[in-house]
Design a protein around this motif. Structure first.
Motif, PDB file in Angstrom:
ATOM      1  N   MET A   1      20.498  58.630  51.418  1.00 20.34           N
ATOM      2  CA  MET A   1      20.067  57.853  52.579  1.00 20.34           C
ATOM      3  C   MET A   1      20.498  56.392  52.450  1.00 20.34           C
ATOM      4  O   MET A   1      20.803  55.743  53.433  1.00 20.34           O
ATOM      5  CB  MET A   1      18.545  57.927  52.732  1.00 20.34           C
ATOM      6  CG  MET A   1      18.009  59.279  53.100  1.00 20.34           C
ATOM      7  SD  MET A   1      18.754  60.006  54.578  1.00 20.34           S
ATOM      8  CE  MET A   1      17.798  59.244  55.869  1.00 20.34           C
TER       9      MET A   1
ATOM     10  N   SER B   1      24.186  56.368  53.515  1.00 18.82           N
ATOM     11  CA  SER B   1      24.518  56.832  54.865  1.00 18.82           C
ATOM     12  C   SER B   1      23.626  56.224  55.960  1.00 18.82           C
ATOM     13  O   SER B   1      24.111  55.853  57.022  1.00 18.82           O
ATOM     14  CB  SER B   1      24.446  58.361  54.922  1.00 18.82           C
ATOM     15  OG  SER B   1      23.155  58.772  54.530  1.00 18.82           O
ATOM     16  N   SER B   2      22.335  56.136  55.722  1.00 17.96           N
ATOM     17  CA  SER B   2      21.403  55.610  56.746  1.00 17.96           C
ATOM     18  C   SER B   2      20.377  54.699  56.108  1.00 17.96           C
ATOM     19  O   SER B   2      19.219  55.086  55.920  1.00 17.96           O
ATOM     20  CB  SER B   2      20.638  56.759  57.406  1.00 17.96           C
ATOM     21  OG  SER B   2      21.479  57.723  57.885  1.00 17.96           O
TER      22      SER B   2
ATOM     23  N   ALA C   1      16.553  54.371  58.756  1.00 19.64           N
ATOM     24  CA  ALA C   1      16.647  55.614  59.519  1.00 19.64           C
ATOM     25  C   ALA C   1      15.408  55.801  60.392  1.00 19.64           C
ATOM     26  O   ALA C   1      14.280  55.727  59.888  1.00 19.64           O
ATOM     27  CB  ALA C   1      16.786  56.792  58.561  1.00 19.64           C
ATOM     28  N   TYR C   2      15.641  56.065  61.657  1.00 20.07           N
ATOM     29  CA  TYR C   2      14.501  56.295  62.560  1.00 20.07           C
ATOM     30  C   TYR C   2      14.133  57.775  62.547  1.00 20.07           C
ATOM     31  O   TYR C   2      14.993  58.653  62.705  1.00 20.07           O
ATOM     32  CB  TYR C   2      14.864  55.855  63.984  1.00 20.07           C
ATOM     33  CG  TYR C   2      13.718  56.074  64.951  1.00 20.07           C
ATOM     34  CD1 TYR C   2      12.504  55.427  64.757  1.00 20.07           C
ATOM     35  CD2 TYR C   2      13.854  56.925  66.038  1.00 20.07           C
ATOM     36  CE1 TYR C   2      11.440  55.633  65.611  1.00 20.07           C
ATOM     37  CE2 TYR C   2      12.791  57.138  66.912  1.00 20.07           C
ATOM     38  CZ  TYR C   2      11.581  56.490  66.681  1.00 20.07           C
ATOM     39  OH  TYR C   2      10.524  56.704  67.524  1.00 20.07           O
ATOM     40  N   ASP C   3      12.873  58.048  62.324  1.00 23.26           N
ATOM     41  CA  ASP C   3      12.379  59.425  62.328  1.00 23.26           C
ATOM     42  C   ASP C   3      11.635  59.611  63.650  1.00 23.26           C
ATOM     43  O   ASP C   3      10.499  59.142  63.804  1.00 23.26           O
ATOM     44  CB  ASP C   3      11.453  59.601  61.110  1.00 23.26           C
ATOM     45  CG  ASP C   3      10.651  60.892  61.143  1.00 23.26           C
ATOM     46  OD1 ASP C   3      10.789  61.663  62.114  1.00 23.26           O
ATOM     47  OD2 ASP C   3       9.877  61.120  60.185  1.00 23.26           O
TER      48      ASP C   3
ATOM     49  N   HIS D   1      10.300  53.942  61.407  1.00 25.28           N
ATOM     50  CA  HIS D   1      11.586  53.508  60.861  1.00 25.28           C
ATOM     51  C   HIS D   1      11.479  53.486  59.336  1.00 25.28           C
ATOM     52  O   HIS D   1      10.611  52.788  58.798  1.00 25.28           O
ATOM     53  CB  HIS D   1      11.960  52.116  61.377  1.00 25.28           C
ATOM     54  CG  HIS D   1      12.299  52.116  62.829  1.00 25.28           C
ATOM     55  ND1 HIS D   1      11.343  52.161  63.814  1.00 25.28           N
ATOM     56  CD2 HIS D   1      13.506  52.098  63.447  1.00 25.28           C
ATOM     57  CE1 HIS D   1      11.941  52.174  64.989  1.00 25.28           C
ATOM     58  NE2 HIS D   1      13.253  52.136  64.808  1.00 25.28           N
TER      59      HIS D   1
ATOM     60  N   VAL E   1      20.735  47.723  61.832  1.00 20.67           N
ATOM     61  CA  VAL E   1      19.931  48.560  62.740  1.00 20.67           C
ATOM     62  C   VAL E   1      18.822  47.691  63.353  1.00 20.67           C
ATOM     63  O   VAL E   1      18.167  46.924  62.640  1.00 20.67           O
ATOM     64  CB  VAL E   1      19.294  49.748  61.974  1.00 20.67           C
ATOM     65  CG1 VAL E   1      18.364  50.554  62.880  1.00 20.67           C
ATOM     66  CG2 VAL E   1      20.370  50.630  61.372  1.00 20.67           C
TER      67      VAL E   1
END
Ligand code: HEM
Length: 357
Positions: free
Chosen positions: A1, A4-5, A8-10, A16, A261
């Motif tokens: 993660m 790559s992210s 990250a938004y779940d 977040h 982000v």
């Protein structure tokens, strides 16, 4: 993660997730943009939610006042003075070790509970209820929280009546004063409950995680027995490698950009401490256990104004306890045939039982 992210938004949980070391540090410490208070509702008059009035759930300037008051009563010097008693309690528990030892049940759970109970001046007969209460609070069961709130309210009232000159922490908190201000009964109640919740399971997991790591590294364990000076940095490395608190949450107060982000205002944000402590941008070979790692700027105790108030106690307790464990049982290790069950939580990291031999 992280690669790559990093943010990250779940969408399922509407949060977040923040994974990089620098971003986690920002979320934990930038209280103007990431609030500990929003979304928690204030707890006054609501015994189910006494923690909402405690320092962990407030932002500056209120946080600064509360923290200054509790720091008056809970100083690193006072913690240092507990060393002989922690050592005594450690040896009493180790005296009880028999053939079938579960390190969690027989050592790592009782030690922090007894230490905090003594700090608060809780009578011995009431201590067995503590574990039940703190479990109930951690798992969000209101019955336990209510029972605990009632217990502490009575204790606080009793200490007030007794004239507050006792040496226990509750009396010291009643006396504490900053700029003429004292803690209210509800704030004091929230703080007592917070100590139990924040200080018990975390320290239990630090002790247990250390035994697990050392079972996988018998060479380091043997070195520690002959060179106890290595304990403090070993404890720091266990805190980094297997952080007892994996995540903390905040609520954004405005739209914020992190690692490219955009997090909107009023969003739930989870700072992944466990991930930050394995960030390869900061730690060389982050998955390797390196008891001499230096510097070791892990975030296991958080960062900024909410930095763990109990860190000196947790460090002292872990160093004294682990040193004594291996002095008395130099070959102690986790049973290889044990089936490990991890605590069902995204916040705390540790096993429920750890049979050792
Ligand atoms: C805060 C971890 C032991 C009392 C925190 C925070 C972390 C943490 C990550 C920051 C929370 C945030 O930023 O929102 C740990 C770990 C421990 C430990 C890993 C053991 C290994 C203890 C102990 C006590 C304690 C033994 C007390 C006896 C507190 C308190 C706060 C806190 C009162 C809130 C401080 C504030 O909001 O100003 N802890 N903790 N902790 N911890 Fe600990």
């Amino acid at each position: 993660m992280r690669a790559s992210s990093p943010v990250a938004y779940d969408s399922r949980h509407g949060v977040h997730n923040v994974f990089l070391y620098e971003d986690v540090k920002t979320v934990l410490s930038d209280f103007a943009r990431f609030s500990s208070q929003r979304g928690r509702g204030q707890g006054s008059q609501n015994p189910d939610n006494a923690l909402a009035d405690s320092i962990i759930s407030t932002d500056p300037p209120r946080h600064r006042q509360l923290r200054a008051l509790v720091e008056r009563a809970f100083t690193p010097r006072q913690v240092e003075a507990l060393a002989p008693r922690i050592s005594e309690l450690t040896h009493e528990l180790l005296d009880g070790f028999s053939r079938d030892v579960d390190f969690v049940r027989d050592f790592a759970e009782p030690l922090p509970v007894i230490v905090i109970a003594e700090i608060l001046g809780i009578p011995v007969r009431d201590r067995r209820d503590f574990k039940r209460w703190s479990d109930a609070v951690v798992s969000g069961r209101h019955d336990g929280m209510r029972e605990m709130a009632t217990y502490f309210s009575k204790l606080i009232a009793r200490r007030r009546d007794e004239g507050q000159d006792g040496e226990d922490l509750v009396s010291a908190l009643l006396r504490a004063e900053v700029d003429g201000a004292h803690l209210t009964s509800n704030e004091l109640l929230g703080f007592c409950i917070l100590l139990l919740v924040a200080g018990n399971e975390t320290t239990t997991n630090l002790l247990t995680n250390a035994v697990q790591v050392l079972s996988d590294h018998p060479g380091v364990r043997d070195e520690l027995v002959s060179n106890p000076d290595l304990w403090p940095s070993t404890v720091e490395e266990v805190l980094r490698l297997r952080s007892p608190v994996q995540s903390m949450f905040r609520v954004s107060t405005e739209s914020v950009e992190l690692s490219g982000v955009t997090i909107p205002a009023n969003a739930w944000v989870i700072a992944w401490i466990g991930s930050a402590n394995h960030d390869e941008r900061v730690f060389e070979m982050p998955d390797v256990f390196e008891p001499r790692r230096s510097p070791n700027r892990h975030l296991a105790f958080g960062h900024g104004v909410h930095f763990c108030l109990g860190a000196p106690l947790a460090r002292l307790e872990a160093t004294i306890a682990l040193r004594a464990v291996y002095e008395r049982f130099p070959h102690l290790r986790a049973r290889e045939d044990a089936e490990l069950k991890y605590i069902d939580s995204t916040i705390v990291h540790g096993v429920k039982e750890l049979p050792v031999h």
